[in-house]
Design a protein around this motif. Structure first.
Motif, PDB file in Angstrom:
ATOM      1  N   GLU A   1     -55.505 -41.154  18.856  1.00 15.44           N
ATOM      2  CA  GLU A   1     -54.439 -39.769  19.642  1.00 15.44           C
ATOM      3  C   GLU A   1     -55.074 -38.611  18.554  1.00 15.44           C
ATOM      4  N   ASP A   2     -54.147 -38.138  19.745  1.00 13.70           N
ATOM      5  CA  ASP A   2     -54.615 -36.358  18.877  1.00 13.70           C
ATOM      6  C   ASP A   2     -54.632 -36.035  17.521  1.00 13.70           C
TER       7      ASP A   2
ATOM      8  N   TYR B   1     -41.432 -41.355  19.530  1.00 12.80           N
ATOM      9  CA  TYR B   1     -40.832 -42.175  20.628  1.00 12.80           C
ATOM     10  C   TYR B   1     -40.126 -41.781  21.884  1.00 12.80           C
TER      11      TYR B   1
ATOM     12  N   ARG C   1     -42.440 -39.537  24.469  1.00 11.20           N
ATOM     13  CA  ARG C   1     -42.938 -40.576  25.530  1.00 11.20           C
ATOM     14  C   ARG C   1     -41.550 -41.297  26.226  1.00 11.20           C
ATOM     15  N   GLN C   2     -40.789 -41.082  26.291  1.00 15.14           N
ATOM     16  CA  GLN C   2     -39.543 -42.023  27.526  1.00 15.14           C
ATOM     17  C   GLN C   2     -39.736 -40.816  28.347  1.00 15.14           C
ATOM     18  N   TYR C   3     -39.937 -39.451  28.000  1.00 19.80           N
ATOM     19  CA  TYR C   3     -39.327 -38.624  28.338  1.00 19.80           C
ATOM     20  C   TYR C   3     -39.717 -38.212  30.200  1.00 19.80           C
TER      21      TYR C   3
ATOM     22  N   ARG D   1     -50.000 -26.103  25.245  1.00 18.80           N
ATOM     23  CA  ARG D   1     -50.471 -27.437  25.377  1.00 18.80           C
ATOM     24  C   ARG D   1     -49.035 -27.593  25.322  1.00 18.80           C
TER      25      ARG D   1
ATOM     26  N   ASP E   1     -47.187 -35.247  25.726  1.00 20.69           N
ATOM     27  CA  ASP E   1     -47.324 -35.668  26.532  1.00 20.69           C
ATOM     28  C   ASP E   1     -49.022 -35.799  27.662  1.00 20.69           C
TER      29      ASP E   1
ATOM     30  N   ASP F   1     -51.089 -32.864  26.931  1.00 17.83           N
ATOM     31  CA  ASP F   1     -51.604 -32.340  26.105  1.00 17.83           C
ATOM     32  C   ASP F   1     -52.022 -32.071  24.653  1.00 17.83           C
ATOM     33  N   ARG F   2     -50.825 -33.103  24.434  1.00 19.18           N
ATOM     34  CA  ARG F   2     -50.240 -34.049  22.734  1.00 19.18           C
ATOM     35  C   ARG F   2     -49.489 -34.503  23.145  1.00 19.18           C
ATOM     36  N   ARG F   3     -50.426 -35.819  22.105  1.00 18.31           N
ATOM     37  CA  ARG F   3     -50.068 -37.094  22.357  1.00 18.31           C
ATOM     38  C   ARG F   3     -50.668 -37.738  20.617  1.00 18.31           C
ATOM     39  N   PHE F   4     -49.561 -37.746  19.854  1.00 17.31           N
ATOM     40  CA  PHE F   4     -49.644 -38.340  18.850  1.00 17.31           C
ATOM     41  C   PHE F   4     -49.491 -39.919  19.160  1.00 17.31           C
ATOM     42  N   PRO F   5     -49.952 -40.736  18.388  1.00 14.27           N
ATOM     43  CA  PRO F   5     -49.158 -42.217  17.839  1.00 14.27           C
ATOM     44  C   PRO F   5     -48.333 -42.449  17.425  1.00 14.27           C
ATOM     45  N   ILE F   6     -47.408 -42.845  17.663  1.00 15.67           N
ATOM     46  CA  ILE F   6     -45.906 -43.246  17.384  1.00 15.67           C
ATOM     47  C   ILE F   6     -45.476 -43.946  15.828  1.00 15.67           C
ATOM     48  N   THR F   7     -46.456 -44.910  16.135  1.00 19.29           N
ATOM     49  CA  THR F   7     -46.688 -45.519  14.727  1.00 19.29           C
ATOM     50  C   THR F   7     -47.994 -44.855  13.524  1.00 19.29           C
ATOM     51  N   ASN F   8     -47.298 -43.615  12.639  1.00 21.49           N
ATOM     52  CA  ASN F   8     -48.183 -42.586  11.873  1.00 21.49           C
ATOM     53  C   ASN F   8     -47.643 -43.022  10.958  1.00 21.49           C
TER      54      ASN F   8
END
Lengths: 569, 569
Positions: free
Chosen positions: A53-54, B537, B540-542, B551, B554, B556-563
Motif C-alpha cells: 500500500e502507501d 487499524y 480503517r474502521q473510522y 492527504r 483512508d 489518500d493514505r492507507r498503510f498496511p495494518i500488519t507492518n
C-alpha cells in the motif's frame, strides 16, 4: 541441452520486517545450496513483504530496503553461498516514485537489478511514468537466465517474448499472486501460457502467508517449454525445493534494434557444481475446495494474529454456526489455549444456545466464561424506552462492549465472526457483533460456513479426533436471538437461495436482468439488491478479514455510500 | 475574431440519481439559454455524479446512463433549447469496460461522444486498455469547439495540443476536481497551463457538492489564450453563468497524419442568436483559509446528510471544542432544529463540561438532553473489575452505545466529532467516541479546529449574531475526561507542536530525518511516528468524513495494518 539445478523458495515474509525477511532468505539459500542448487528463486517483494500500500511510496522505506539488499548480498557470501545465484523481488525507487524490481545476487554483490516494464501493475495509482529501461540476462554454467516479476509476466506477453528472442534459455519469475478458491494458484495458468508462447522453461516462486486480508498460498512451480509442469510446490506451506532442470538451448534470433529495452548480459562464475545426484521432489497435491478454503482461513488468521503480536483471541460463543467455525479455526491456527470464548445470554437466548456454546468449548478445550448481559441491556432499554430494532441492537452492542472491555484488560485480539452473507445484506449490528480487529469469515458465505463445519468435523473423525463443532450448531435453524422466537428466515430468504443469488451477483457479476431471467423471483432479487446497496456504510467500518474469493468486500468491491441508483432493468 | 456566448453550469449532481441529475441539466440549460448562451458547458460525469467507485464498472448502470443521455438530448429539444449546444461529461462503456466520456447534445441528438484518451485516469484499476479513438470538433457559428474531460486535460498536454493543431478555436472541458485547501480549485492552474501551451481559449466547468468524503467546490472558469482569467465562478455555490467570449481564429496547421487520433468535424446549425447584449458576470472572490475550509465542511456534511436521507443529526456534547465546532457546522449545514445534542457526564466530568455543553446548546438553539452514564459504566467496571485503559474506554463506549440507541429510536445521523490529530495518533476510542455515520472533522487538525472556532465566532460578531461556540470551550485545555484531572497533554505533546509535526509528516511527506533535522525533538518524533503506525487499524474502521487536505486518511493514505517497519534514519 544442459542441466541446471534450480531452487524454488516459497517463504512467508512479513511486511516491513527487512531484517527478518533477509534472515528467511539466508536460510532458504542455505537450504537450497545444501541441495546443490545453482540458482535459487524467491518471491516478488520478498525482502519487504507485500502488498505495501502507501508504504511503497515512503522514500525512507525504499532506501532501507535498498541498503538491506546490498547487505544481504554480502551476508550470503559470508554464509559461504556466494556462488549460488539468488534471484528475488524487491522494492526500489527512482525520481518517478517506487519501483517494483527483481534483483540478482552473486558473490557478495547485487549483480543486476531490473525495474518492471509495466510499472502500473504493482503499486496502482503510485505508478512511475516510464517502464524499466533494461532486461538483465545472467549467464550461469552456459545457461542464459532472464528475470521477470510476476507482475510483468502477467501484464502482457511482450517482455517475455523479447527475452526469448534475445537468446534467453530460462526465465525465473519472483511472483506474489494471492489465494483465490480454485484448482491452483493463478501462477499456474500464467506460467503455462508464457512457456507455450515462448517455448522456454519458466519457473515462478510465490510466497506463503497472510497479510491483513490477503493470503498467499505458495504453489510455486516450474514448467517446460511445452507448458508441462515439472514441479509444483504445495499450497499454504513454506518450502524450499530444488530440482535438476533440463534446459533446451534457445536458438537466438538476432532481432533488429526496434528501440525496445536494452538487453544487458552478465557472465557469472558459478564455480564448482554439486556432484551429488538429486531426486526431483514430489509435487504438491490438489486440495478440495473445503480443504483449501480452510487452510487459507487458518493461515490468514494465524498470520494476522502472529504478525501483529497477539497471543490469544476472544469472541462471543453464541451457540450458532459462525462462532463455532471461528473457534475451530482459532484452535487450528493458534491452539485451543489461545482461544477465549464468552457466552453472553440475554432474555431471548434459548437454552440450547448456552448448551451449544458450552459443548463447543468442551470439544475444543478452550477457555470459556459466561457473562449475563441482561442487567445492562435492561438499564439501556428502560432508561431510553427502547423497542424494536433499537432493543435488538442494544443487546448486540452491550455484548460487543463487554468483549472489548475484557480485551482491554487481558490483551486478546477480538474476532468478529460474521460471514459474507450477513455482511452483504447488512444482517449484523455495527458496534455489536461487528466489533473486532479481524473477521475470519468475512469472505465466506453462510452455506460455505456450514460446508466447512461438516468438512472439519469429518476430518476430525477421519483422524480419530474429537470433531470440534457441536452437531446441533450445524443442524439447527440460524437465529440472531435478539427477539422472541426469531429466525434468520423471518427477514431473509432461505440461505441456499440467498447465497446462490449473492454469489452470482457479487462474485460472478451478473446483473439484475440475468438473475431474473435465470429464474430468481423478481421481488426477492429487488429486495436483496436493495439490502446490499443500503448497507455499504456498515461494510466500510467492518474489520479486515481473510479474502478467499475473487471479489471480497472493501478490497475488490467498493460502491459509493451515497448512491441513488436502483437497478430496474 | 468572433464572439461566442458561453455558459458555464456548475451544478450539484447526486451519484446514481440519473433522473434528478438530468433535471438539473435541463434547468441549467434553460437558465443559460435565457441568457442567450450559444453553448453551455457542464461538469465531468455530471449525469451520473462522481466518484463512482465500482458503480462505474456495473454494466447495467452504464447502460442506464447511456439511455438517459439520449433521452436528455430529446428533452432539451422538447424544452425549446435544442439549438443551444450542450457539452457534458458522462459514463459510457465498451468491451474493455467503463469509459469516461464527454458528449455534445444538439437539436435533440447526441451529436458527438468522445472517450478519454488517457483511460487510466478516471476509474483507476478498472481502466480500459486502449485510449479513445477520436477527437470530436463541433463547428458552431463559425467557431471550432473541441471537448476534453478534465481528466484528459490533466493527464498530459498532448491531446490538447492535437486539438489546437487541428484548428480548434476553443476547448470546453467538463471537469470534476475536488476541493483541497488552497488559493483556488486546481482547475485554475490546469486551464492556465493548457491555454498558454496552446494559445487558445479554454473553459472548464466543475461541480459543487459533497459525495461521501469528497467535496467539489465549483470555481468553474474560462481563460483566454494567454492564460488570463476571463471569468471564475464562486466556490461552494451552484451557479449558471454566461459570458460573451472573444475567440481568436486559430491558424490551422495541416499536420501530417501521424497515426494519432482521428479528428471528426460536426457542422452544427446554431440557428438565430440572441440579440440582447449581455454583461459578463462578476467573478467569485478569493476566500480566506478558514472561510473556504468552513464552507467545505458545511457542504460535505449537508450533502452527506441530505443525499442519504437524514433529516437530523445526533452526537455527544462534551463541552470540548470538537463537539462545539461540529454543532456549529450542523447548524450552518442543516439548521439548529436538525441538531440533537446529548450531554453524558460521568464521574470524571468536570462541572464546566456540563455547563459548556449547556451553553453551546443555548447559543445554537438546538435540541439538548442529558443522560447520566454513571450506572451503566459502574455496572461494567464492577462486574469485570475494569481499571486503567479499560475503564477509560468503557466510558466512551457506553456513551457511544447510548447515542446509537437514541439514533435507532429517532432516526438521527450520528456524527463522530474527532479531529485529524486524534485520528493520527489514535487518541480516540474505537466504538466509543468513534461511532457514527460521518465524521465532519476527520481531516482537520486540532489547531485548525480552534482556528475555525475563533473564525466562526468572529463571523457571527461581524454579522451581529450570537457567536455559536462558548468562549471557554475554545480557551480551556483539551481533556478527554476519562480519568481524574486528565489533560490531553499528559499523553501528547502540545497541540501546536504536534500538529506542526503531523502536518509535515502526513501531508507534506517529510520523512523522519527531515523532521529531526528541522529541529523536532528525536524522542518526540519517534513516539509520534510509532503512534501513527500503531493505530492504522483504528482508522480503517473510522466513518467517512469531509476531505479538505491533499492527504486525507483512508482516501489518500492507507498503510498496511500488519507492518513491522520502524523509521530509524
Amino acid at each position: 541441452m544442459t542441466q541446471l539445478r534450480v531452487g524454488l523458495a516459497q517463504l512467508n515474509p512479513t511486511v516491513g520486517d527487512l531484517a527478518g525477511n533477509a534472515a528467511l532468505i539466508r536460510e532458504g539459500t542455505a537450504e537450497a545450496a545444501q541441495q546443490g542448487a545453482d540458482v535459487v528463486l524467491f518471491p516478488e517483494l520478498v525482502l519487504t513483504g507485500c502488498p505495501l500500500e502507501d508504504l511503497a511510496s515512503h522514500p525512507a522505506f525504499a532506501q532501507d530496503s535498498r541498503e538491506r539488499l546490498a547487505a544481504l548480498a554480502r551476508e550470503l557470501a559470508d554464509d559461504g553461498h556466494g556462488a549460488t545465484l539468488v534471484i528475488l523481488g524487491c522494492l526500489d525507487h527512482d525520481e518517478t516514485g517506487p519501483r517494483n524490481a527483481v534483483a540478482a545476487l552473486h558473490r557478495g554483490m547485487v549483480v543486476a537489478e531490473q525495474f518492471d516494464h509495466h510499472p502500473d501493475g504493482a503499486f496502482g495509482e503510485h505508478h512511475p511514468t516510464h517502464p524499466g529501461q533494461s532486461l538483465e540476462v545472467l549467464q550461469l554454467h552456459g545457461v542464459n537466465i532472464g528475470m521477470l516479476s510476476g507482475t510483468d509476466l502477467g501484464m502482457s506477453a511482450d517482455t517475455c517474448t523479447t527475452l526469448a528472442n534475445s537468446g534467453v534459455d530460462l526465465i525465473l519469475a519472483p511472483a506474489a499472486i494471492p489465494f483465490e478458491r480454485g484448482a491452483a494458484n493463478r501462477l499456474a495458468p500464467l506460467l503455462q501460457q508464457r512457456a507455450t508462447e515462448t517455448g522456454i522453461v519458466i519457473g515462478g516462486a510465490n510466497p506463503v502467508g497472510g497479510q491483513d486480508g490477503l493470503v498467499f498460498d505458495g504453489n510455486s512451480r516450474i514448467v517446460d517449454g511445452h507448458g508441462t509442469g515439472l514441479y509444483q510446490a504445495p499450497r499454504f506451506e513454506s518450502r524450499v525445493a530444488t530440482m535438476d532442470t533440463t534446459i533446451g538451448t534457445n536458438v537466438v534470433e538476432t532481432s533488429p534494434d526496434t528501440g525496445g529495452p536494452r538487453i544487458r548480459h552478465h557472465h557469472l562464475d558459478g564455480g564448482s557444481r554439486s556432484q551429488h545426484p538429486h531426486t526431483t521432489p514430489v509435487s504438491g497435491e490438489a486440495l478440495s475446495d473445503e480443504a483449501q478454503t480452510w487452510s487459507a482461513l487458518v493461515l490468514g488468521l494465524r498470520d494476522y494474529s502472529r504478525k501483529n503480536g497477539f497471543q490469544s483471541t476472544l469472541f462471543g460463543f453464541s451457540g450458532g454456526i459462525d462462532s463455532a467455525v471461528c473457534a475451530a479455526l482459532v484452535a487450528d491456527a493458534l491452539g485451543a489455549d489461545a482461544l477465549h470464548g464468552v457466552s453472553m445470554p440475554s432474555r431471548y437466548s434459548s437454552r440450547h444456545s448456552t448448551e451449544d456454546a458450552e459443548e463447543l468449548a468442551e470439544r475444543i478445550g478452550c477457555h470459556f466464561r459466561s457473562e449475563n448481559v441482561e442487567d445492562i441491556v435492561a438499564d439501556y432499554v428502560t432508561r431510553l424506552q427502547l423497542t424494536g430494532l433499537a432493543e435488538e441492537n442494544i443487546q448486540a452492542r452491550v455484548r460487543g462492549m463487554l468483549l472489548m472491555a475484557i480485551s482491554n484488560m487481558e490483551g486478546h485480539l477480538v474476532l468478529a465472526p460474521a460471514n459474507k452473507t450477513e455482511l452483504a445484506v447488512g444482517y449484523s449490528t455495527l458496534y455489536g457483533d461487528a466489533v473486532g480487529g479481524f473477521a475470519p469469515l468475512k469472505d465466506v458465505f453462510k452455506t460455505q460456513v456450514w460446508r466447512l463445519a461438516r468438512w472439519r468435523n469429518d476430518e476430525a473423525n477421519r483422524r480419530g479426533e474429537t470433531p470440534p463443532i457441536p452437531e446441533r450448531s450445524i443442524n439447527k435453524p440460524a437465529s440472531a436471538e435478539l427477539r422472541p422466537d426469531q429466525a434468520d428466515t423471518d427477514s431473509l430468504p432461505e440461505y441456499t437461495l440467498l447465497d446462490s443469488l449473492l454469489g452470482r451477483y457479487l462474485e460472478d457479476e451478473w446483473d439484475r436482468a440475468a438473475l431474473v431471467t435465470s429464474g430468481f423471483d423478481t421481488e426477492t432479487v429487488d429486495r436483496i439488491l436493495r439490502m446490499i446497496k443500503g448497507t455499504e456504510y456498515k461494510r466500510r467500518q467492518y474489520p479486515p478479514g481473510t479474502r478467499v474469493s475473487r471479489r471480497a468486500f472493501d478490497r475488490d468491491r467498493r460502491f459509493p455510500i451515497t448512491n441513488a441508483w436502483h437497478e430496474t432493468h
